[in-house]
Design a protein around this motif. Structure first.
Motif, PDB file in Angstrom:
ATOM      1  N   UNK A   1       0.817  -1.222   0.000  1.00  0.00           N
ATOM      2  CA  UNK A   1       0.000   0.000   0.000  1.00  0.00           C
ATOM      3  C   UNK A   1       0.848   1.268   0.000  1.00  0.00           C
ATOM      4  N   UNK A   2       2.017   1.202  -0.583  1.00  0.00           N
ATOM      5  CA  UNK A   2       2.851   2.394  -0.701  1.00  0.00           C
ATOM      6  C   UNK A   2       3.745   2.619   0.505  1.00  0.00           C
ATOM      7  N   UNK A   3       4.485   3.710   0.456  1.00  0.00           N
ATOM      8  CA  UNK A   3       5.441   4.048   1.508  1.00  0.00           C
ATOM      9  C   UNK A   3       4.780   4.902   2.581  1.00  0.00           C
ATOM     10  N   UNK A   4       5.160   4.635   3.825  1.00  0.00           N
ATOM     11  CA  UNK A   4       4.691   5.456   4.939  1.00  0.00           C
ATOM     12  C   UNK A   4       5.804   5.597   5.971  1.00  0.00           C
ATOM     13  N   UNK A   5       5.636   6.603   6.830  1.00  0.00           N
ATOM     14  CA  UNK A   5       6.614   6.892   7.882  1.00  0.00           C
ATOM     15  C   UNK A   5       6.129   6.342   9.217  1.00  0.00           C
ATOM     16  N   UNK A   6       7.078   5.836  10.008  1.00  0.00           N
ATOM     17  CA  UNK A   6       6.763   5.241  11.303  1.00  0.00           C
ATOM     18  C   UNK A   6       7.738   5.757  12.362  1.00  0.00           C
ATOM     19  N   UNK A   7       7.208   6.012  13.548  1.00  0.00           N
ATOM     20  CA  UNK A   7       8.045   6.408  14.681  1.00  0.00           C
ATOM     21  C   UNK A   7       8.525   5.141  15.388  1.00  0.00           C
ATOM     22  N   UNK A   8       9.857   4.974  15.459  1.00  0.00           N
ATOM     23  CA  UNK A   8      10.428   3.735  15.996  1.00  0.00           C
ATOM     24  C   UNK A   8      11.460   4.051  17.083  1.00  0.00           C
ATOM     25  N   UNK A   9      11.279   3.528  18.304  1.00  0.00           N
ATOM     26  CA  UNK A   9      12.322   3.666  19.339  1.00  0.00           C
ATOM     27  C   UNK A   9      13.527   2.790  18.990  1.00  0.00           C
ATOM     28  N   UNK A  10      14.730   3.309  19.240  1.00  0.00           N
ATOM     29  CA  UNK A  10      15.951   2.564  18.937  1.00  0.00           C
ATOM     30  C   UNK A  10      16.727   2.164  20.188  1.00  0.00           C
ATOM     31  N   UNK A  11      16.914   3.118  21.109  1.00  0.00           N
ATOM     32  CA  UNK A  11      17.792   2.895  22.261  1.00  0.00           C
ATOM     33  C   UNK A  11      17.125   3.324  23.559  1.00  0.00           C
ATOM     34  N   UNK A  12      17.545   2.673  24.642  1.00  0.00           N
ATOM     35  CA  UNK A  12      17.141   3.088  25.975  1.00  0.00           C
ATOM     36  C   UNK A  12      17.813   4.418  26.305  1.00  0.00           C
ATOM     37  N   UNK A  13      17.037   5.381  26.799  1.00  0.00           N
ATOM     38  CA  UNK A  13      17.578   6.721  27.065  1.00  0.00           C
ATOM     39  C   UNK A  13      18.643   6.718  28.151  1.00  0.00           C
ATOM     40  N   UNK A  14      18.567   5.789  29.083  1.00  0.00           N
ATOM     41  CA  UNK A  14      19.482   5.790  30.226  1.00  0.00           C
ATOM     42  C   UNK A  14      20.759   5.000  29.957  1.00  0.00           C
ATOM     43  N   UNK A  15      20.628   3.877  29.280  1.00  0.00           N
ATOM     44  CA  UNK A  15      21.796   3.011  29.090  1.00  0.00           C
ATOM     45  C   UNK A  15      22.381   3.072  27.682  1.00  0.00           C
ATOM     46  N   UNK A  16      21.597   3.536  26.712  1.00  0.00           N
ATOM     47  CA  UNK A  16      22.053   3.545  25.327  1.00  0.00           C
ATOM     48  C   UNK A  16      21.954   2.190  24.651  1.00  0.00           C
ATOM     49  N   UNK A  17      21.455   1.178  25.378  1.00  0.00           N
ATOM     50  CA  UNK A  17      21.326  -0.160  24.796  1.00  0.00           C
ATOM     51  C   UNK A  17      20.216  -0.182  23.753  1.00  0.00           C
ATOM     52  N   UNK A  18      20.473  -0.912  22.666  1.00  0.00           N
ATOM     53  CA  UNK A  18      19.475  -1.049  21.608  1.00  0.00           C
ATOM     54  C   UNK A  18      18.327  -1.928  22.088  1.00  0.00           C
ATOM     55  N   UNK A  19      17.119  -1.586  21.659  1.00  0.00           N
ATOM     56  CA  UNK A  19      15.958  -2.391  22.010  1.00  0.00           C
ATOM     57  C   UNK A  19      15.969  -3.708  21.226  1.00  0.00           C
ATOM     58  N   UNK A  20      15.276  -4.723  21.727  1.00  0.00           N
ATOM     59  CA  UNK A  20      15.240  -6.023  21.034  1.00  0.00           C
ATOM     60  C   UNK A  20      14.790  -5.870  19.581  1.00  0.00           C
ATOM     61  N   UNK A  21      15.502  -6.540  18.693  1.00  0.00           N
ATOM     62  CA  UNK A  21      15.177  -6.506  17.273  1.00  0.00           C
ATOM     63  C   UNK A  21      15.826  -5.367  16.518  1.00  0.00           C
ATOM     64  N   UNK A  22      16.430  -4.420  17.249  1.00  0.00           N
ATOM     65  CA  UNK A  22      17.077  -3.265  16.615  1.00  0.00           C
ATOM     66  C   UNK A  22      18.588  -3.495  16.591  1.00  0.00           C
ATOM     67  N   UNK A  23      19.172  -3.385  15.424  1.00  0.00           N
ATOM     68  CA  UNK A  23      20.627  -3.463  15.289  1.00  0.00           C
ATOM     69  C   UNK A  23      21.106  -2.201  14.584  1.00  0.00           C
ATOM     70  N   UNK A  24      21.991  -1.469  15.231  1.00  0.00           N
ATOM     71  CA  UNK A  24      22.561  -0.246  14.644  1.00  0.00           C
ATOM     72  C   UNK A  24      24.077  -0.311  14.739  1.00  0.00           C
ATOM     73  N   UNK A  25      24.738   0.311  13.803  1.00  0.00           N
ATOM     74  CA  UNK A  25      26.189   0.396  13.843  1.00  0.00           C
ATOM     75  C   UNK A  25      26.659   1.670  13.182  1.00  0.00           C
ATOM     76  N   UNK A  26      27.913   1.974  13.387  1.00  0.00           N
ATOM     77  CA  UNK A  26      28.525   3.161  12.801  1.00  0.00           C
ATOM     78  C   UNK A  26      29.141   2.787  11.456  1.00  0.00           C
ATOM     79  N   UNK A  27      29.026   3.663  10.451  1.00  0.00           N
ATOM     80  CA  UNK A  27      29.573   3.311   9.136  1.00  0.00           C
ATOM     81  C   UNK A  27      31.054   3.642   9.012  1.00  0.00           C
ATOM     82  N   UNK A  28      31.645   4.232  10.065  1.00  0.00           N
ATOM     83  CA  UNK A  28      33.097   4.379  10.090  1.00  0.00           C
ATOM     84  C   UNK A  28      33.617   5.660   9.476  1.00  0.00           C
ATOM     85  N   UNK A  29      34.847   5.576   8.958  1.00  0.00           N
ATOM     86  CA  UNK A  29      35.554   6.763   8.470  1.00  0.00           C
ATOM     87  C   UNK A  29      34.864   7.354   7.248  1.00  0.00           C
ATOM     88  N   UNK A  30      34.840   8.699   7.190  1.00  0.00           N
ATOM     89  CA  UNK A  30      34.208   9.430   6.087  1.00  0.00           C
ATOM     90  C   UNK A  30      35.164  10.520   5.604  1.00  0.00           C
TER      91      UNK A  30
END
Length: 706
Positions: free
Chosen positions: A245-274
């Motif tokens: 049904x097309x593209x839509x935008x969603x609000x998604x939590x990524x990390x715990x505000x206190x610990x910085x830990x990623x929520x279950x199912x979320x994987x994030x990483x840094x892309x490194x040198x630029x």
């Protein structure tokens, strides 16, 4: 900090007392003592300012939009200079490691929030935000991602009911959350319709399941996702009852505000040198079956109820509307970064003397013809930027009050934003390289300030939409508008001039019959209108025979003429920008009327330089003769030489202090050599044996030889 002259003398004594700096065994010491000729650059800069043909202070007030903002900007600079958290140690960030740069820019964000909320005057708040963003590009990008992309997405795509019911906007404004903007993917960037990330509605739990099904569906280049963002707006293919049904935008939590830990199912990483913006944690995001409430879909234009019934948006392009504002921001971004580089390069070129007559290198034609169009362009962009944001503000108002009219103008402002971003950022890349070359070998030093600017700048031509597809989108719009005008149908906004298409087509031969005749913005504006229409009709003639033979045939012909397509976008864009600039100058408030001559001159300089770039097309179309082409070049070179006399005052009027430029070679007072030497000698590891001497150098020199 010690006076540079005193420091030079002390270094000279150090070199002599230690025997360092001697040449061979002859005992000749390296003379670094102050010389009388070091005062010449400062005298030259003083003279440049005395020769100004306009009131520099009045021009600064005009550029700032009034005395209140000028004063607020000065206070903002004071705040930054006096705050050790905001200020870079040693005056620049050139020697920071990547982790140090990340930590520093985040510290600047935290300190900014504290100070910003203590400032009660909105003008002062704005001035502080702009000043710090200009000083620290990585800080500016963190703030830009959080405010312009993340916050604006909520503002533009969340329904009024969602805004009232949630604390999203309040949390963003309070910095209770840190947001990012997850749109582009590893395998897909400008082709948004091909995005692979999915959001599948689960009616049993009234939730969406967000998923990154493939490696190429990984969200990529997402600013602040690498380390800091707690939330993201996430663009995904929406699947309901097995149907896309097309593209839509969603609000998604990524990390715990206190610990910085990623929520279950979320994987994030840094892309490194630029290449640049080392203080910004661009990263990647993968979601694996992450559930969010149905209400976390932003539902202003598209809605889904509890049973999974969907109301689709009136125009799918609405999903991308936030990118329009992002692309408009590149005009001010160009003015900021190119303006800093031009300030450095022009001051250096006026302070530096070289050649048989020991003249200022700015007086060489290779310098003033290369640099003055850039200086002029900063003024054109300053005035045009106001017009473009007025257009966008009107669009935002229409989105709330008149959806039909909003949709009517949406294609035009998309064309304006896309075409302007492409033309101006490509032009900006060239201007920055001219600045680097204008400084000779010193332009290769990080301490000149230019390489850092070039590194930070690079993403402008690709971020927010790669310039190649953006220019093609603009060209398609122009082709459609030309066809509409030929059929007697109306056009809007940037294409309104095509209502006179028959008159434009009659403008077959340029009337400029002398060098002086070229010094007319009206003629140059007509020239770009004529070239736009002529090229559009030429491209149209190539496309017409295959129009009904299928998309594959059309795309093949389009690709064969892609360079002309890109130029069509550029011609239309330059015509529009010249028209906006001309209108702005003609309607100057009375208190700035004395600035009209110099503003007209900078506009002519920029427009003439743009025209010279398209001489080949003019000659192909037999729009000008060889003699007229030569006169155009002479006119461009001549006005650059005239404007050169105001080069230092013109860049001074933007009010950029030395600490902001972070370049000893672009100093306001012209004391470039003392400052440069002082900067180099304070840099890490300037003195002493290298830390690898005992492990690499000494073994090489003392190895047993066969």
């Amino acid at each position: 900090m010690a006076n540079p002259a005193v420091r030079l003398a002390s270094i000279a004594l150090h070199l002599q007392s230690t025997g360092a700096g001697r040449s061979g065994g002859a005992g000749h010491s390296f003379d670094v003592s102050p010389r009388p000729e070091l005062n010449q650059p400062m005298a030259d800069i003083i003279r440049e300012r005395k020769n100004a043909s306009f009131d520099i202070n009045l021009m600064q007030t005009f550029l700032d939009g009034g005395k209140d903002y000028t004063r607020a900007k000065e206070i903002a600079y004071q705040i930054i200079r006096r705050d050790p958290i905001l200020l870079f140690d040693g005056g620049n960030d050139y020697d920071l490691t990547r982790p140090e740069a990340r930590e520093k820019s985040m510290a600047q964000v935290r300190r900014f929030v504290e100070i910003y909320h203590s400032l009660k005057n909105p003008i002062q708040q704005k001035a502080f935000e702009v000043a710090l963003s200009s000083y620290s590009e990585s800080f500016g990008m963190r703030l830009y991602v959080h405010h312009m992309l993340f916050r604006n997405s909520i503002k533009m795509f969340a329904s009024e009911e969602q805004k009232k019911r949630t604390t999203w906007v309040k949390d963003i404004d309070d910095f209770s959350v840190l947001g990012c903007f997850a749109m582009t993917e590893l395998g897909h960037s400008s082709s948004l319709r091909d995005l692979e990330a999915t959001a599948t509605f689960d009616p049993a739990t009234d939730s969406f399941i967000l998923h990154s099904p493939t490696l190429t569906s990984t969200k990529w280049w997402i600013g602040m996702s690498g380390q800091a963002a707690t939330h993201t707006v996430f663009l995904a293919q929406t699947i309901i009852k097995g149907k896309h049904c097309g593209l839509n935008w969603f609000m998604v939590p990524l990390r715990d505000r206190h610990t910085g830990r990623l929520f279950p199912g979320v994987t994030c990483g840094d892309i490194g040198a630029k290449a640049g913006r080392h203080g910004l944690d661009n990263g990647w995001i993968q979601l694996t079956q992450v559930r969010i409430p149905r209400d976390n879909m932003l539902m202003r234009w598209s809605q889904i109820d509890r049973e999974g019934n969907i109301t689709e948006p009136p125009n799918q392009a609405l999903v991308y509307a936030t990118l329009i504002a992002e692309r408009l921001c590149t005009v001010d971004g160009t003015n900021n970064l190119c303006g800093q580089a031009l300030t450095i390069a022009t001051r250096y070129s006026c302070a530096r003397r070289q050649g048989t007559s020991n003249q200022q290198i700015m007086d060489y034609q290779t310098h003033y013809v290369n640099l003055m169009p850039g200086v002029a362009g900063m003024y054109v962009l300053s005035l045009v930027d106001r017009c473009l944001w007025a257009y966008w503000d009107r669009m935002e108002e229409l989105s709330r009050t008149n959806t039909d009219e909003y949709l009517q103008y949406l294609n035009d402002i998309h064309c304006v934003a896309a075409g302007t971003k492409a033309s101006i950022t490509w032009w900006g890349s060239e201007i920055l390289e001219r600045c680097r070359r204008a400084m000779g070998g010193h332009g290769f030093s990080a301490y000149s300030g230019i390489p850092s600017i070039i590194g930070d700048w690079g993403v402008f031509t690709t971020g927010g939409g790669d310039n190649f597809p953006l220019a093609q989108q603009t060209a398609r719009y122009v082709l459609n508008c030309v066809n509409r005008s030929m059929q007697g149908k109306p056009n809007f906004g940037s294409a309104e001039y095509l209502k006179d298409i028959k008159v434009i087509l009659e403008f077959n031969v340029c009337p400029a019959d002398s060098v002086a005749a070229w010094l007319d913005l009206a003629i140059l504006q007509k020239l770009f209108a004529s070239l736009t229409v002529k090229l559009a009709m030429r491209i149209g003639q190539h496309l017409a025979p295959v129009a009904k033979k299928g998309q594959e045939k059309v795309e093949a012909v389009w690709n064969e003429h892609q360079l002309d397509v890109l130029r069509l976008s550029h011609l239309h864009t330059i015509h529009y920008l010249i028209s906006l600039f001309t209108s702005s100058v003609s309607s100057l408030p009375s208190e700035y009327s004395s600035l009209k001559p110099i503003l007209t001159k900078v506009g002519l300089t920029w427009a003439l330089d743009m025209a010279v770039r398209d001489l080949d097309l003019m000659l192909e179309e037999e729009f000008v003769s060889a003699a007229q082409a030569q006169n155009l070049r002479v006119a461009r070179n001549g006005i650059c030489k005239e404007l050169r006399n105001d080069v230092v005052p013109l860049m001074d009027a933007f009010g950029r202090p030395d600490f902001l430029l972070k370049s000893p070679l672009g100093r306001y007072d012209g004391d470039i050599y003392n400052a440069y030497f002082d900067t180099v000698t304070r840099a890490p590891d300037c003195y002493g044996p290298a830390n690898y001497w005992s492990t690499e150098v000494e073994p090489l020199l003392t190895r047993v030889r066969p």
